[in-house]
Design a protein around this motif. Structure first.
Motif, short mmCIF file in Angstrom:
data_model
loop_
_atom_site.label_atom_id
_atom_site.label_comp_id
_atom_site.label_asym_id
_atom_site.label_seq_id
_atom_site.Cartn_x
_atom_site.Cartn_y
_atom_site.Cartn_z
N GLU A 18 5.47 4.91 11.16
CA GLU A 18 4.69 5.93 10.44
C GLU A 18 5.61 6.86 9.65
O GLU A 18 5.36 7.15 8.48
CB GLU A 18 3.86 6.74 11.43
N PHE A 19 6.68 7.31 10.29
CA PHE A 19 7.61 8.22 9.62
C PHE A 19 8.37 7.52 8.50
O PHE A 19 8.61 8.10 7.45
CB PHE A 19 8.57 8.86 10.61
N GLU A 20 8.73 6.25 8.72
CA GLU A 20 9.40 5.48 7.66
C GLU A 20 8.49 5.32 6.45
O GLU A 20 8.94 5.49 5.31
CB GLU A 20 9.82 4.11 8.18
N ASP A 21 7.22 4.99 6.68
CA ASP A 21 6.26 4.84 5.57
C ASP A 21 6.07 6.17 4.84
O ASP A 21 6.00 6.21 3.61
CB ASP A 21 4.92 4.33 6.08
N MET A 22 5.96 7.25 5.61
CA MET A 22 5.80 8.58 5.01
C MET A 22 6.99 8.91 4.13
O MET A 22 6.83 9.36 2.99
CB MET A 22 5.65 9.63 6.12
N LEU A 23 8.19 8.69 4.65
CA LEU A 23 9.40 8.97 3.89
C LEU A 23 9.45 8.14 2.61
O LEU A 23 9.73 8.66 1.53
CB LEU A 23 10.64 8.71 4.75
N ARG A 24 9.16 6.86 2.72
CA ARG A 24 9.18 5.97 1.56
C ARG A 24 8.18 6.43 0.50
O ARG A 24 8.50 6.51 -0.69
CB ARG A 24 8.89 4.54 2.00
N GLN A 25 6.97 6.78 0.92
CA GLN A 25 5.94 7.22 -0.03
C GLN A 25 6.35 8.53 -0.70
O GLN A 25 6.23 8.66 -1.92
CB GLN A 25 4.60 7.38 0.68
N ILE A 26 6.82 9.47 0.07
CA ILE A 26 7.22 10.76 -0.51
C ILE A 26 8.40 10.58 -1.45
O ILE A 26 8.44 11.16 -2.54
CB ILE A 26 7.51 11.79 0.61
#
Length: 144
Positions: A18-26
């Motif tokens: 979840e945090f990896e996806d969030m970081l990638r999107q941001i």
């Protein structure tokens, strides 16, 4: 301290993806034009902080972002002797504390940084009532 496979990290720290996806999107949504790599990295950190606080609350019980600590206790950001942890996740129902360090440049997490983050996360775990916290420190990488 030691190294775990990504599978084991995901097992102990279930919000890693979840945090990896969030970081990638941001990171993908953060404009780079006219910004230095440092400015862009700070903007990405700020975006992750805002998203974590929106999702989990400004002083979330289980997940916090850009949390300044001294000896595991909350401290004022920027005070001498404090460490700021990018993402701190107390895994509910376990004795695990996961600390994520966001890297947006070429430099990786070095041993001294990992040890400092580990020590603060360990003390944080003790402060929140975990007798013997298991701490995992992981790097979340999003290079420009």
């Amino acid at each position: 301290m030691g190294t775990l496979t990504q599978e084991r990290v995901n097992e102990f720290c279930p919000k890693t993806a979840e945090f990896e996806d969030m970081l990638r999107q941001i990171a993908d949504e953060t404009p780079r034009d006219g910004r230095s790599p440092q400015q862009w990295g700070m903007d990405v950190h700020r975006g992750v902080e805002q998203e974590i606080k929106r999702a989990y609350g400004p002083r979330g019980r289980l997940v916090r972002a850009e949390n300044s600590l001294r000896n595991g206790r909350d401290a004022t950001r920027g005070e001498i002797g404090t460490s700021r942890l990018d993402i701190l996740h107390r895994v509910e129902g376990t004795d695990t504390v996961c600390a994520y360090d966001i890297k947006t440049g070429q430099a990786g997490l070095n041993t001294a940084q990992a040890a400092r983050i580990y020590q603060e996360a360990l003390q944080f775990g003790i402060e929140v009532g975990i007798a013997h916290p298991r701490v995992l420190v992981t790097e979340q990488r999003q290079a420009p």
